[in-house]
Design a protein around this motif. Structure first.
Motif, PDB file in Angstrom:
ATOM      1  N   ALA A 219       0.827  -1.213   0.000  1.00 14.73           N
ATOM      2  CA  ALA A 219       0.000   0.000   0.000  1.00 14.73           C
ATOM      3  C   ALA A 219       0.862   1.263   0.000  1.00 14.73           C
ATOM      4  O   ALA A 219       0.324   2.367   0.057  1.00 14.73           O
ATOM      5  CB  ALA A 219      -0.923   0.003   1.210  1.00 14.73           C
ATOM      6  N   GLU A 220       2.186   1.083  -0.064  1.00 17.34           N
ATOM      7  CA  GLU A 220       3.120   2.216  -0.064  1.00 17.34           C
ATOM      8  C   GLU A 220       2.985   3.077   1.186  1.00 17.34           C
ATOM      9  O   GLU A 220       3.129   4.288   1.140  1.00 17.34           O
ATOM     10  CB  GLU A 220       2.950   3.069  -1.323  1.00 17.34           C
ATOM     11  N   ASP A 221       2.704   2.403   2.296  1.00 20.01           N
ATOM     12  CA  ASP A 221       2.646   3.129   3.560  1.00 20.01           C
ATOM     13  C   ASP A 221       4.031   3.495   4.076  1.00 20.01           C
ATOM     14  O   ASP A 221       4.153   4.245   5.046  1.00 20.01           O
ATOM     15  CB  ASP A 221       1.955   2.259   4.621  1.00 20.01           C
ATOM     16  N   VAL A 222       5.054   2.932   3.452  1.00 19.16           N
ATOM     17  CA  VAL A 222       6.415   3.038   3.974  1.00 19.16           C
ATOM     18  C   VAL A 222       7.301   3.733   2.943  1.00 19.16           C
ATOM     19  O   VAL A 222       7.185   3.490   1.742  1.00 19.16           O
ATOM     20  CB  VAL A 222       6.969   1.628   4.253  1.00 19.16           C
TER      21      VAL A 222
END
Lengths: 405, 405
Positions: free
Chosen positions: B21-24
């Protein structure tokens, strides 16, 4: 030395101490302060002579205390390579950051947008070389109600990032034009270091300059002066020479980005300096070149064979991708002073925590002796250390700096 | 994902989040928890089958949370390479440390003596291979009113540290005998990994075993059982086999020290595992081998040429001395799941912050795509990171671990 343990570079720095007195746990990385000061002044004079700005590449050291020294010596801003590096610089009061890389990934967009939200006075720009990337930036920053500043990156065929030809450049510029208010073009950038021969370096610099002029003439920059930026640590003299074509052009702000000048080395950058001093008139007029300022001290750990010493210094402690560390000084505890290390003492291999040193069978080198090493490639030496000691010419500890890798 | 920035691995771990989810912010190093658990159990069963103790080499990870997992899985102690590493382990409640290196330099003597003074229950031993080093230890620890435990290190001609022959061994033992109460001999140690062929490995192990027996028979150990220790991460099966000669000998405590089994890799240690599974009956009986648990996620940063992608992953992020990172998974944001990366996607070069990836001209790989890389050589990958994320099989963040480099 501080009472009680454990010793750390910071506690040692606070308490004073000396490498030669073995007050410090070795191995340790040291910055020689007189050499640092010399290099800061050298680069200040060089960039002043060309009338260009300096945004030293901070990824080399990632040390806020060294960023501060560079800014105090007149640097216009700090260049960085990644969004987390920009966050670290921001947290240490750096307020002008040039990201000499594409900004990719939502996680990284958010890091930068959050900094821009925290301080509207924070100046940040990154480079772009693809319409896809511009579109992603446009979507994200428009949704955040923010604007991201970008520089068009010029590249060379067979090189790294950057547009290869005019068609790619036009595609990027066209995409930027679709995001008014969200993506703003503030300049043109190149990393010439991937073109290894001087002729290739000059060619890509001239193409970059031509691109800058074409955009300026077409009214493509959001504001003037517009940035023209180049220069890694090996070719900054040639960049200064080529971009001097814009000298006196009020529309242009030339920004150089060398990072390794601060500590220099005895490997790749000493070779670059020899070329620079042979060919560049400003460097030649200044006389002395940059000085190696980053060194490593380590102990001889084993003398298992007459022609071999094992040193407690490994790949965990020093760069090894551009030449092994080079013994510079040899010190026997309680001696009056270190001696120069013989030239035939050479590191022939490294493991994670060990270096293999070839010596001659009769050499007087014992377990427990101290060796001071010069290095090649500061970037990959700095990132091994969370702290480095600052020492004076007598190897006494006068300070320490942290790193933010 | 946590509200506000900046994102850090720790804040992400606390808040949950997902790589996909490209949270990082990428690049990031991840530990795949199911693989970690598998590897811990694999090595527990392997050492139990041979009736030997495990003191995993902690220099690999330098992560106290991983030390704790290893100790909770039955490890006897933690092996380390340097005195500062021992301090870091001590600060995180490790109370049995085997230093698989000579302890050299007054700064390092003091670090260890201070730990012994802080907790008399702290068990620490280092290795010795020279009379000079024993004498220096004797002087220092006698003056502190302390005793330092040592193991005689056996080495091979042309190798690293360790005594090459019986004369060197006798000189070390004689010096130890001069420091009763200050230097205590508790065992014999070897690092067989410098003898590259199996025959050479078996030969030095047999010599080590013979040395251990000779000292035992001469009453040379300060106490029984006395330690016999070997094994890096490549030959631990052969060490277990050779040292099985002491199986059932109540005088002997065999301690193996592999460190890389915890995360394994797809390079040097996958090759070692193939050899182990081909030849070792215990490994063969266990069926599945160790699994790669340490991976890196990064973004495609540029697609400047049809056959080339530049990935935002560099020498600052991954080991590069034993093979470049290997693309394992390809994920396009918002896709249902990652796909296996084609085998022809290969890293051909790395710079400090960039990897050069060869692809085919028609491949569907875009700027902003995510790539997951396997690695070769965990030690030099771990030391690039101050935090690593722990992820589940769906690439969701379930924790984070710190490192103490």
């Amino acid at each position: 030395m501080p009472a009680g343990g454990p010793w750390t570079p910071s506690s040692i720095a606070a308490a004073g101490g000396s490498i030669l007195a073995e007050d410090v746990s070795l191995p340790v990385a040291v910055l020689e302060e007189p050499a640092l000061r010399h290099n800061l002044e050298w680069m200040r004079r060089f960039t002043a002579a060309y009338g260009v700005q300096l945004a030293p590449h901070g990824k080399t050291t990632m040390s806020p205390a060294l960023f501060r020294m560079q800014l105090d010596a007149g640097a216009w801003g700090i260049t960085l390579a990644t969004a987390p590096q920009a966050v670290a610089a921001f947290e240490h009061d750096v307020r002008r950051v040039l990201l000499a890389n594409q900004l990719v990934g939502k996680g990284n967009f958010e890091l930068i947008a959050d900094l821009q939200a925290r301080d509207t006075g924070f100046w940040f720009a990154c480079v772009v070389d693809s319409a896809d990337n511009v579109a992603a930036l446009g979507r994200y920053f428009a949704a955040r109600g923010q604007c991201i500043k970008v520089l068009l990156e010029i590249g060379v065929e067979g090189g790294r990032t950057g547009v290869r030809d005019d068609a790619q450049a036009q595609a990027v510029l066209a995409e930027i034009a679709r995001w008014p208010g969200a993506v703003t073009l503030v300049g043109v950038e190149v990393y010439e270091g991937v073109a290894r021969e001087e002729a290739g370096v000059r060619a890509v610099l001239q193409r970059t300059l031509a691109q800058w002029r074409a955009i300026r003439d077409a009214g493509g920059f959001a504001q003037l002066p517009a940035i023209l930026s180049g220069a890694g640590s090996a070719w900054f003299d040639v960049v200064a020479e080529e971009f001097a074509a814009l000298s006196g052009d009020a529309d242009a702000q030339v920004v150089l980005r060398p990072g390794c000048y601060l500590t220099h080395d005895v490997g790749i950058y000493r070779r670059a300096a020899a070329r620079i001093h042979a060919g560049n008139p400003v460097a030649r007029d200044m006389g002395e070149s940059l000085r190696p300022a980053l060194r490593l001290w380590a102990c001889v750990q084993s003398r298992p064979e007459p022609g071999k010493a094992i040193v407690a210094l490994g790949k965990r402690d020093a760069a090894f991708d551009a030449g092994f560390p080079v013994p510079a000084l040899h010190y026997r505890p309680d001696a009056a002073a270190p001696a120069e290390a013989p030239a035939h003492w050479q590191v022939t291999a490294m493991m994670d925590q060990h270096a293999f040193l070839d010596v001659h069978a009769g050499d007087d080198l014992r377990v427990g002796d101290l060796l001071c090493f010069d290095i090649s490639h500061p970037c990959l030496t700095f990132d091994k250390w969370r702290h480095l000691l600052v020492v004076d010419a007598a190897h006494r500890v006068v300070g320490a700096v942290d790193t933010c890798f």
